[in-house]
Motif scaffolding. Sequence first.
Motif, PDB file in Angstrom:
ATOM      1  N   GLN A  22     -11.664  84.851 -63.565  1.00  0.00           N
ATOM      2  CA  GLN A  22     -11.131  83.499 -63.509  1.00  0.00           C
ATOM      3  C   GLN A  22     -11.815  82.676 -62.433  1.00  0.00           C
ATOM      4  O   GLN A  22     -11.947  81.471 -62.545  1.00  0.00           O
ATOM      5  N   LYS A  23     -12.229  83.347 -61.365  1.00  0.00           N
ATOM      6  CA  LYS A  23     -12.869  82.648 -60.253  1.00  0.00           C
ATOM      7  C   LYS A  23     -14.179  83.342 -59.911  1.00  0.00           C
ATOM      8  O   LYS A  23     -14.296  84.567 -60.044  1.00  0.00           O
ATOM      9  N   ILE A  28     -17.751  88.001 -57.708  1.00  0.00           N
ATOM     10  CA  ILE A  28     -18.527  88.464 -56.547  1.00  0.00           C
ATOM     11  C   ILE A  28     -17.911  89.736 -55.974  1.00  0.00           C
ATOM     12  O   ILE A  28     -18.612  90.718 -55.706  1.00  0.00           O
ATOM     13  N   LYS A  29     -16.622  89.722 -55.813  1.00  0.00           N
ATOM     14  CA  LYS A  29     -15.944  90.904 -55.253  1.00  0.00           C
ATOM     15  C   LYS A  29     -16.093  92.110 -56.197  1.00  0.00           C
ATOM     16  O   LYS A  29     -16.291  93.246 -55.752  1.00  0.00           O
ATOM     17  N   LYS A  84     -21.804  81.198 -55.577  1.00  0.00           N
ATOM     18  CA  LYS A  84     -20.982  80.850 -54.418  1.00  0.00           C
ATOM     19  C   LYS A  84     -19.510  81.067 -54.750  1.00  0.00           C
ATOM     20  O   LYS A  84     -19.170  81.286 -55.904  1.00  0.00           O
ATOM     21  N   GLY A  85     -18.692  81.011 -53.697  1.00  0.00           N
ATOM     22  CA  GLY A  85     -17.259  81.257 -53.898  1.00  0.00           C
ATOM     23  C   GLY A  85     -16.778  82.339 -52.951  1.00  0.00           C
ATOM     24  O   GLY A  85     -15.595  82.459 -52.669  1.00  0.00           O
ATOM     25  N   ALA A  86     -17.730  83.137 -52.483  1.00  0.00           N
ATOM     26  CA  ALA A  86     -17.470  84.178 -51.493  1.00  0.00           C
ATOM     27  C   ALA A  86     -18.826  84.573 -50.921  1.00  0.00           C
ATOM     28  O   ALA A  86     -19.861  84.300 -51.546  1.00  0.00           O
ATOM     29  N   PRO A  87     -18.839  85.177 -49.746  1.00  0.00           N
ATOM     30  CA  PRO A  87     -20.129  85.596 -49.186  1.00  0.00           C
ATOM     31  C   PRO A  87     -20.886  86.493 -50.170  1.00  0.00           C
ATOM     32  O   PRO A  87     -20.316  87.450 -50.715  1.00  0.00           O
ATOM     33  N   THR A  88     -22.127  86.167 -50.412  1.00  0.00           N
ATOM     34  CA  THR A  88     -22.923  86.911 -51.401  1.00  0.00           C
ATOM     35  C   THR A  88     -24.388  86.872 -50.987  1.00  0.00           C
ATOM     36  O   THR A  88     -24.806  85.966 -50.264  1.00  0.00           O
ATOM     37  N   ARG A  89     -25.114  87.881 -51.419  1.00  0.00           N
ATOM     38  CA  ARG A  89     -26.539  87.919 -51.117  1.00  0.00           C
ATOM     39  C   ARG A  89     -27.403  87.634 -52.341  1.00  0.00           C
ATOM     40  O   ARG A  89     -28.606  87.870 -52.314  1.00  0.00           O
TER      41      ARG A  89
END
Lengths: 152, 152
Positions: A22-23, A28-29, A84-89
């Motif tokens: 949904q997000k 990302i998680k 984007k939306g959370a820390p990511t590499r």
Amino acid sequence: MKKLILAATILAASLPAAAQFQKAEDAIKYRQSAMTLMGAHFGRLAGMAQGRIAFDAKAAADNATVLSALVFLPFGAYGAGTDKGAPTRVKPEIWSNAAGFKTRSDEMQAAVAKLDAAARSGNLDALKAAVGPVGDSCKGCHDDFRNEKYSN
Amino acid sequence: MKKLILAATILAASLPAAAQFQKAEDAIKYRQSAMTLMGAHFGRLAGMAQGRIAFDAKAAADNATVLSALVFLPFGAYGAGTDKGAPTRVKPEIWSNAAGFKTRSDEMQAAVAKLDAAARSGNLDALKAAVGPVGDSCKGCHDDFRNEKYSN
């Protein structure tokens, strides 16, 4: 020890990413979690191949089986907008070079399939020979598609 | 769509936690990652059961298969000393009431096995009936063994 034999059907990217998450944060998680588990199980196999962990044929086979199930999970979680939306590499090349990313994921899945067969053979030399290509596929994909530092 | 049929042998807690994780932090990250993936795949099944996601028998079966493989992973990562080292919500009862924790994990694995069978039947009513007990087992274990807030 408790064993479960599963006749498992694993489907890579069985649902569109948009339907799965949904997000962007959830995607990302999810993919980071899958990578963490893959790293843990591959690490045990690499440790045995390199002599850091005592070779145990049954544990090797079990770790390879789990890795084989996990290896299909992350790649459904790189949908558009999940940069984007959370820390990511993630590097933008995941989307600008989608064919290259697909090639890398195919390479890894093929290398893991060979590692799984080697681990199930119970032969340490076979395991040693199959670990390197998986490590190379991890590194190759990370070099191309993963930044050193987290953004966002 | 790409399919892989795996004859998968999944072993619960095949190695002592001490051998699996060099640092408590690694065990904490591992079990949290497994829970994240379990939550994502169970969420899709619950979504179909509750009508929030369109029922797709094949997607349901695939999600249940992945969940069935994941459900054995976290429980090898609660070794002694993994109550700190990274933010975690574990309650000390995981260790002071190890038998209770084992019962909860067995309940969940049994409920997931039934959910997997229901999902593979292709019958939405069977799926609906099997989702509730899994959700109850999640909640029951979290009530007993997980704090509301992260500590450390």
